[in-house]
Design a protein around this motif. Structure first.
Motif, mmCIF file in Angstrom:
data_model
loop_
_atom_site.group_PDB
_atom_site.id
_atom_site.type_symbol
_atom_site.label_atom_id
_atom_site.label_comp_id
_atom_site.label_asym_id
_atom_site.label_seq_id
_atom_site.Cartn_x
_atom_site.Cartn_y
_atom_site.Cartn_z
ATOM 1 N N ALA A 165 0.825 -1.150 0.000
ATOM 2 C CA ALA A 165 0.000 0.000 0.000
ATOM 3 C C ALA A 165 0.827 1.153 0.000
ATOM 4 O O ALA A 165 0.518 2.186 0.369
ATOM 5 C CB ALA A 165 -0.824 0.098 1.162
ATOM 6 N N GLY A 166 1.955 0.799 -0.503
ATOM 7 C CA GLY A 166 2.790 1.894 -0.654
ATOM 8 C C GLY A 166 2.133 2.906 -1.426
ATOM 9 O O GLY A 166 1.606 3.830 -0.901
ATOM 10 N N CYS A 167 2.113 2.804 -2.701
ATOM 11 C CA CYS A 167 1.680 3.954 -3.419
ATOM 12 C C CYS A 167 1.064 3.613 -4.726
ATOM 13 O O CYS A 167 0.796 4.435 -5.523
ATOM 14 C CB CYS A 167 2.876 4.734 -3.531
ATOM 15 S SG CYS A 167 3.488 5.826 -4.466
ATOM 16 N N THR A 168 0.813 2.339 -4.959
ATOM 17 C CA THR A 168 0.229 1.977 -6.217
ATOM 18 C C THR A 168 -1.281 2.080 -6.191
ATOM 19 O O THR A 168 -1.887 1.948 -5.156
ATOM 20 C CB THR A 168 0.660 0.554 -6.629
ATOM 21 O OG1 THR A 168 -0.460 -0.196 -6.914
ATOM 22 C CG2 THR A 168 1.435 -0.109 -5.591
ATOM 23 N N CYS A 182 7.379 5.449 -4.409
ATOM 24 C CA CYS A 182 6.652 5.657 -5.670
ATOM 25 C C CYS A 182 7.334 4.972 -6.845
ATOM 26 O O CYS A 182 6.683 4.302 -7.659
ATOM 27 C CB CYS A 182 6.467 7.156 -5.925
ATOM 28 S SG CYS A 182 5.319 7.937 -4.759
ATOM 29 N N ASP A 183 8.657 5.107 -6.961
ATOM 30 C CA ASP A 183 9.364 4.428 -8.043
ATOM 31 C C ASP A 183 9.298 2.913 -7.871
ATOM 32 O O ASP A 183 9.167 2.163 -8.846
ATOM 33 C CB ASP A 183 10.826 4.881 -8.089
ATOM 34 C CG ASP A 183 10.993 6.226 -8.776
ATOM 35 O OD1 ASP A 183 10.062 6.674 -9.460
ATOM 36 O OD2 ASP A 183 12.065 6.846 -8.622
ATOM 37 N N ASN A 184 9.390 2.442 -6.637
ATOM 38 C CA ASN A 184 9.300 1.004 -6.390
ATOM 39 C C ASN A 184 7.944 0.455 -6.800
ATOM 40 O O ASN A 184 7.848 -0.612 -7.430
ATOM 41 C CB ASN A 184 9.554 0.715 -4.905
ATOM 42 C CG ASN A 184 11.024 0.566 -4.591
ATOM 43 O OD1 ASN A 184 11.643 -0.438 -4.912
ATOM 44 N ND2 ASN A 184 11.596 1.579 -3.964
ATOM 45 N N ASN A 185 6.889 1.181 -6.456
ATOM 46 C CA ASN A 185 5.560 0.675 -6.781
ATOM 47 C C ASN A 185 5.274 0.706 -8.274
ATOM 48 O O ASN A 185 4.553 -0.142 -8.800
ATOM 49 C CB ASN A 185 4.503 1.447 -5.996
ATOM 50 C CG ASN A 185 4.515 1.064 -4.522
ATOM 51 O OD1 ASN A 185 4.994 0.002 -4.154
ATOM 52 N ND2 ASN A 185 3.998 1.925 -3.685
ATOM 53 N N LYS A 221 12.410 10.193 -8.436
ATOM 54 C CA LYS A 221 13.191 10.813 -7.368
ATOM 55 C C LYS A 221 14.182 9.845 -6.713
ATOM 56 O O LYS A 221 15.194 10.273 -6.164
ATOM 57 C CB LYS A 221 12.255 11.367 -6.289
ATOM 58 C CG LYS A 221 11.386 12.531 -6.746
ATOM 59 C CD LYS A 221 12.208 13.779 -6.952
ATOM 60 C CE LYS A 221 11.304 14.980 -7.241
ATOM 61 N NZ LYS A 221 12.095 16.208 -7.473
ATOM 62 N N LEU A 222 13.862 8.551 -6.731
ATOM 63 C CA LEU A 222 14.690 7.590 -6.014
ATOM 64 C C LEU A 222 16.157 7.614 -6.441
ATOM 65 O O LEU A 222 17.050 7.678 -5.579
ATOM 66 C CB LEU A 222 14.101 6.183 -6.151
ATOM 67 C CG LEU A 222 14.858 5.039 -5.477
ATOM 68 C CD1 LEU A 222 15.077 5.315 -3.992
ATOM 69 C CD2 LEU A 222 14.103 3.722 -5.656
ATOM 70 N N PRO A 223 16.473 7.586 -7.742
ATOM 71 C CA PRO A 223 17.887 7.632 -8.130
ATOM 72 C C PRO A 223 18.578 8.924 -7.673
ATOM 73 O O PRO A 223 19.770 8.900 -7.325
ATOM 74 C CB PRO A 223 17.835 7.549 -9.671
ATOM 75 C CG PRO A 223 16.544 6.850 -9.958
ATOM 76 C CD PRO A 223 15.589 7.365 -8.918
ATOM 77 N N GLU A 224 17.834 10.030 -7.654
ATOM 78 C CA GLU A 224 18.425 11.295 -7.212
ATOM 79 C C GLU A 224 18.789 11.240 -5.728
ATOM 80 O O GLU A 224 19.883 11.645 -5.327
ATOM 81 C CB GLU A 224 17.439 12.445 -7.443
ATOM 82 C CG GLU A 224 17.079 12.680 -8.902
ATOM 83 C CD GLU A 224 16.030 13.769 -9.053
ATOM 84 O OE1 GLU A 224 15.799 14.511 -8.081
ATOM 85 O OE2 GLU A 224 15.437 13.867 -10.144
#
Length: 208
Positions: A22-25, A69-72, A196-199
């Protein structure tokens, strides 16, 4: 033993991440896994220094969404790759595993970035969500062995792979969202955080 259809496995994928997690998907599959109470007292708040950042609720929320967000999005992409080959597999065929392998490898890379950030002592999370953050970390870590199998196996083996459940992983994301006052809509809350995750990881790597 009768094999369970991949549909349930895909649900497991979405549920576990989640920061999944339920992260963010915002897909049709159920998610656990993401997600205001009084601030911690002055005595329990670490003293700011040049080697740490004591996160405010707003900063913690931004960092959290930058990770999940990137993971989901990657979880959704992997589920789609399985769905695309499912009909062929269930009809007795042997779908090309290349797309699944690619999407699983991407998840491995994002999980690794996430773990590096979560292990970065520079970030001091609000005390009341630290246990939930720990559960999120454990969920990402526990997924790696299954993802590695998916990234190197044939389609059928990957399709029937399952993720181990972790204690607290199913509710941690939603608890974090509640405590930090984040948007309950797990789709719109990510609009400004994809990519944003890679940044953030680059910043963490620069401190290593």
């Amino acid at each position: 033993m009768t094999k369970t259809l991949r549909v349930s496995t895909v649900l497991t994928i979405a549920a576990l991440s989640a920061w999944t997690l339920a992260g963010c998907t915002n897909t049709a599959t159920p998610t656990a896994s993401e997600e205001v109470s009084p601030s911690a007292s002055a005595t329990s708040t670490p003293t700011p220094s040049s080697t740490e950042l004591v996160l405010s609720d707003e900063e913690a929320g931004d960092l959290y969404l930058s990770i999940v967000c990137d993971n989901n999005a990657a979880i959704d992409a992997l589920a789609t790759a399985f769905n695309e080959g499912e009909a062929e597999l269930l009809a007795g065929g042997a779908p090309d595993p290349a797309n699944v392998q690619e999407k699983a490898q991407n998840r491995i890379e994002l999980n690794g970035m996430s773990l590096d950030i979560l292990d970065d002592s520079f970030y001091v999370w609000p005390k009341r969500i630290r246990e939930d953050i720990s559960h999120i970390r454990e969920s990402y870590l526990s997924e790696l062995s299954t993802l590695n199998q998916m990234a190197t196996s044939d389609f059928e083996t990957a399709y029937y792979s399952t993720f181990a459940e972790t204690e607290g992983g199913a509710t941690a994301g939603q608890n974090i969202r509640y405590e930090l006052g984040l948007d309950a809509n797990t789709s719109t809350s990510c609009d400004d955080f994809y990519g944003k995750l890679p940044e953030i990881h680059a910043e963490t790597a620069s401190r290593s």
